[in-house]
Design a protein around this motif. Structure first.
Motif, PDB file in Angstrom:
ATOM      1  N   GLU A 188       0.829  -1.204   0.000  1.00  0.00           N
ATOM      2  CA  GLU A 188       0.000   0.000   0.000  1.00  0.00           C
ATOM      3  C   GLU A 188       0.865   1.256   0.000  1.00  0.00           C
ATOM      4  N   LEU A 189       1.941   1.241   0.777  1.00  0.00           N
ATOM      5  CA  LEU A 189       2.853   2.380   0.792  1.00  0.00           C
ATOM      6  C   LEU A 189       3.543   2.533  -0.565  1.00  0.00           C
ATOM      7  N   ALA A 190       3.879   1.418  -1.172  1.00  0.00           N
ATOM      8  CA  ALA A 190       4.500   1.458  -2.498  1.00  0.00           C
ATOM      9  C   ALA A 190       3.555   2.076  -3.514  1.00  0.00           C
ATOM     10  N   GLU A 191       2.280   1.675  -3.462  1.00  0.00           N
ATOM     11  CA  GLU A 191       1.316   2.222  -4.411  1.00  0.00           C
ATOM     12  C   GLU A 191       1.180   3.733  -4.246  1.00  0.00           C
ATOM     13  N   ASP A 192       1.119   4.197  -3.016  1.00  0.00           N
ATOM     14  CA  ASP A 192       1.018   5.632  -2.777  1.00  0.00           C
ATOM     15  C   ASP A 192       2.240   6.367  -3.335  1.00  0.00           C
ATOM     16  N   ALA A 193       3.421   5.800  -3.124  1.00  0.00           N
ATOM     17  CA  ALA A 193       4.651   6.449  -3.607  1.00  0.00           C
ATOM     18  C   ALA A 193       4.672   6.510  -5.136  1.00  0.00           C
ATOM     19  N   PHE A 194       4.317   5.414  -5.789  1.00  0.00           N
ATOM     20  CA  PHE A 194       4.288   5.415  -7.256  1.00  0.00           C
ATOM     21  C   PHE A 194       3.281   6.433  -7.783  1.00  0.00           C
ATOM     22  N   GLN A 195       2.122   6.493  -7.159  1.00  0.00           N
ATOM     23  CA  GLN A 195       1.100   7.420  -7.624  1.00  0.00           C
ATOM     24  C   GLN A 195       1.541   8.870  -7.453  1.00  0.00           C
ATOM     25  N   ARG A 196       2.253   9.144  -6.374  1.00  0.00           N
ATOM     26  CA  ARG A 196       2.786  10.496  -6.188  1.00  0.00           C
ATOM     27  C   ARG A 196       3.793  10.827  -7.291  1.00  0.00           C
ATOM     28  N   SER A 197       4.654   9.871  -7.611  1.00  0.00           N
ATOM     29  CA  SER A 197       5.650  10.100  -8.662  1.00  0.00           C
ATOM     30  C   SER A 197       4.975  10.340 -10.000  1.00  0.00           C
ATOM     31  N   MET A 198       3.957   9.530 -10.310  1.00  0.00           N
ATOM     32  CA  MET A 198       3.273   9.684 -11.593  1.00  0.00           C
ATOM     33  C   MET A 198       2.515  11.004 -11.672  1.00  0.00           C
ATOM     34  N   LYS A 199       1.977  11.443 -10.540  1.00  0.00           N
ATOM     35  CA  LYS A 199       1.246  12.709 -10.536  1.00  0.00           C
ATOM     36  C   LYS A 199       2.192  13.872 -10.813  1.00  0.00           C
ATOM     37  N   LEU A 200       3.401  13.806 -10.248  1.00  0.00           N
ATOM     38  CA  LEU A 200       4.387  14.857 -10.498  1.00  0.00           C
ATOM     39  C   LEU A 200       4.871  14.810 -11.943  1.00  0.00           C
ATOM     40  N   GLY A 201       5.142  13.582 -12.425  1.00  0.00           N
ATOM     41  CA  GLY A 201       5.491  13.390 -13.831  1.00  0.00           C
ATOM     42  C   GLY A 201       6.774  14.063 -14.273  1.00  0.00           C
ATOM     43  N   THR A 202       7.712  14.244 -13.351  1.00  0.00           N
ATOM     44  CA  THR A 202       8.934  14.977 -13.698  1.00  0.00           C
ATOM     45  C   THR A 202      10.192  14.117 -13.627  1.00  0.00           C
ATOM     46  N   THR A 203      10.046  12.800 -13.661  1.00  0.00           N
ATOM     47  CA  THR A 203      11.235  11.949 -13.710  1.00  0.00           C
ATOM     48  C   THR A 203      11.831  11.994 -15.114  1.00  0.00           C
ATOM     49  N   ASP A 204      13.053  11.459 -15.252  1.00  0.00           N
ATOM     50  CA  ASP A 204      13.686  11.438 -16.569  1.00  0.00           C
ATOM     51  C   ASP A 204      13.020  10.426 -17.503  1.00  0.00           C
TER      52      ASP A 204
END
Length: 246
Positions: A73-89
């Motif tokens: 569940e914590l992993a899912e929240d972290a991934f969703q936060r990353s995808m929402k930001l959308g600023t990875t390389d």
């Protein structure tokens, strides 16, 4: 609305120094991940994300660290936060890793949707990996014909891709096509023999199906010798007891 205002205030407070420290912690957490030190990675990456909530890479790597720790569940929240930001390389990579989490959580239909999103992004650099994961998911959903098609596409792109060939062998085996399954499993054995105890086992099953028990028993002995799991070794012994021992 209140949450968004709070988040905006937090983001506006990220100083250049905090951003630098966040990047340093992200690098440290990534190194821990590569070493297999999931607890160390979680600690470093939580700090990185706290220092700079805009650090999409920190959130993505934190998702991977939580996934390695089975904190789904914590992993899912972290991934969703990353995808929402959308600023990875590589945003498509984040989507793919989220798909792997959903696959691990046995949310197969959701995982398929994420793999399709990954494949739709033409910037994703390793589509064969996503095709392999999609094909395996289809296999788990018992959609064997589709699995074969998708995994064959992965193999066309990367002919030496042992996981895709192994998964296609499983799909052929589930369809009752023992010879095609055997061809795939033996291809894995030839290309990746040192890490192919499962391929030896499933090749033995295929050989038994087509009536070649002597060769099957030789493969079972190899599978048992190469096994690193007590559960798998017990499975091999059970099949050998029924087919090989006089």
């Amino acid at each position: 609305m209140t949450f968004l205002l709070v988040l905006a205030n937090l983001l506006s407070c990220v100083t250049a120094e905090k951003a630098r420290r966040s990047d340093t912690r992200t690098d440290l957490g990534t190194a821990y991940l590569k070493e297999g030190n999931a607890p160390g990675a979680v600690e470093a990456l939580r700090t990185a994300a706290s220092l700079n909530p805009q650090n999409a890479t920190a959130w993505e790597r934190l998702g991977l660290a939580y996934m390695a720790s089975n904190a789904h569940e914590l992993a899912e929240d972290a991934f969703q936060r990353s995808m929402k930001l959308g600023t990875t390389d590589d945003p498509a990579r984040v989507i793919y890793n989220y798909g792997l989490l959903l696959l691990k959580m046995e949310r197969y239909e959701d995982a398929l949707a994420e793999f399709d999103k990954t494949l739709a992004d033409l910037t994703y650099r390793t589509p064969a990996r996503a095709l392999n994961s999609k094909g395996y998911t289809l296999y788990l959903l018992e959609r064997y014909e589709e699995a074969v098609d998708v995994l064959s596409d992965a193999i066309r792109r990367v002919p030496a891709m042992c996981p895709a060939q192994f998964h296609r062998g499983l799909a052929y085996q589930a369809k009752g096509q023992a010879q095609l399954a055997l061809d795939d499993f033996e291809g894995v054995i030839q290309a990746c023999g040192e890490d192919a105890s499962g391929a030896y086992f499933h090749a033995a099953e295929a050989l038994i199906t087509i009536g070649e028990r002597t060769s099957a028993c030789a493969y079972l002995r190899t599978a048992l010798r190469e096994s690193t799991s007590d559960v798998f070794a017990a499975q091999v012994r059970e099949l050998a007891a029924g087919e090989c021992e006089q």
